[in-house]
Design a protein around this motif. Structure first.
Motif, PDB file in Angstrom:
ATOM      1  N   ASN A 100       4.630   0.448   5.347  1.00 24.27           N
ATOM      2  CA  ASN A 100       3.945   1.718   5.547  1.00 24.27           C
ATOM      3  C   ASN A 100       3.975   2.588   4.289  1.00 24.27           C
ATOM      4  N   GLU A 155      -3.520  11.886   2.541  1.00 23.19           N
ATOM      5  CA  GLU A 155      -3.018  10.761   3.324  1.00 23.19           C
ATOM      6  C   GLU A 155      -2.359   9.695   2.459  1.00 23.19           C
ATOM      7  N   ARG A 156      -2.954   9.425   1.310  1.00 26.09           N
ATOM      8  CA  ARG A 156      -2.460   8.379   0.414  1.00 26.09           C
ATOM      9  C   ARG A 156      -2.557   8.824  -1.028  1.00 26.09           C
ATOM     10  N   ILE A 207       1.606  -2.008   2.857  1.00 23.01           N
ATOM     11  CA  ILE A 207       1.203  -1.136   3.958  1.00 23.01           C
ATOM     12  C   ILE A 207       1.611  -1.731   5.300  1.00 23.01           C
ATOM     13  N   LYS A 259       0.410  -0.487  11.479  1.00 20.81           N
ATOM     14  CA  LYS A 259       0.356  -0.473  12.938  1.00 20.81           C
ATOM     15  C   LYS A 259       1.764  -0.645  13.478  1.00 20.81           C
ATOM     16  N   GLU A 268      -4.266  -0.365   7.564  1.00 19.29           N
ATOM     17  CA  GLU A 268      -3.454   0.686   8.176  1.00 19.29           C
ATOM     18  C   GLU A 268      -2.167   0.076   8.699  1.00 19.29           C
ATOM     19  N   GLN A 328       2.650   4.837   1.383  1.00 18.80           N
ATOM     20  CA  GLN A 328       1.538   5.762   1.229  1.00 18.80           C
ATOM     21  C   GLN A 328       1.002   5.779  -0.200  1.00 18.80           C
TER      22      GLN A 328
END
Length: 148
Positions: free
Chosen positions: A100, A59-60, A96, A129, A127, A102
């Motif tokens: 966004n 995911e990251r 983030i 959004k 996260e 990663q």
């Protein structure tokens, strides 16, 4: 969370410290190197790390070198990857929430392990959004696609 970590020789000790820290928090870690303090090309490590994310395996990612800058530049060459250097909470949150990203990049010659751990705590909580920043991220991807 499944997280891929990588570094060059300058950040090997920090990578090992942060890898254990993330594992102790219950995260699954994929380590793409380096595995010692021998000279290495950080570009190869960044490429391996980004592939773990673009193929959906992780995911990251956490990339570490002397300053974090070279790793960020290299990671951002990979289509679909958004990477940024962050050594403070505000930058970390914005990478983030606004972009966004990663991949978090940090410099072992810049940040103390204890400060890096504090940033990782927040990094694990944040996260992206869907909202006001979504059009910006979509435009980043649109520009990227023009160069493919």
């Amino acid at each position: 969370m499944k997280i891929v970590v990588g570094c060059d020789e300058a950040a090997y000790k920090l990578k090992e410290t942060l890898k254990k820290y993330l594992e102790d928090k219950g995260n699954e870690i994929v380590d793409v190197g380096v595995y010692n303090e021998n000279p290495s090309l950080y570009l190869e490590t960044a490429d391996k790390l980004c592939k773990e994310i673009t193929n959906g395996n992780c995911e990251r990612g956490l990339l570490l070198c002397g300053t974090g800058i070279g790793m960020a530049i290299t990671a951002n060459k990979v289509p679909g990857i958004r990477a940024a250097v962050a050594h403070d909470i505000f930058s970390l949150e914005r990478m983030i929430k606004s972009n966004n990203c990663q991949v978090l990049c940090m410099g072992a010659r810049i940040i103390a392990p204890q400060s890096a751990e504090l940033l990782l705590d927040r990094w694990l909580e944040i996260e992206f959004k869907d909202g006001p920043s979504t059009p910006k991220v979509e435009k980043i991807m649109e520009i990227e696609n023009e160069y493919r």
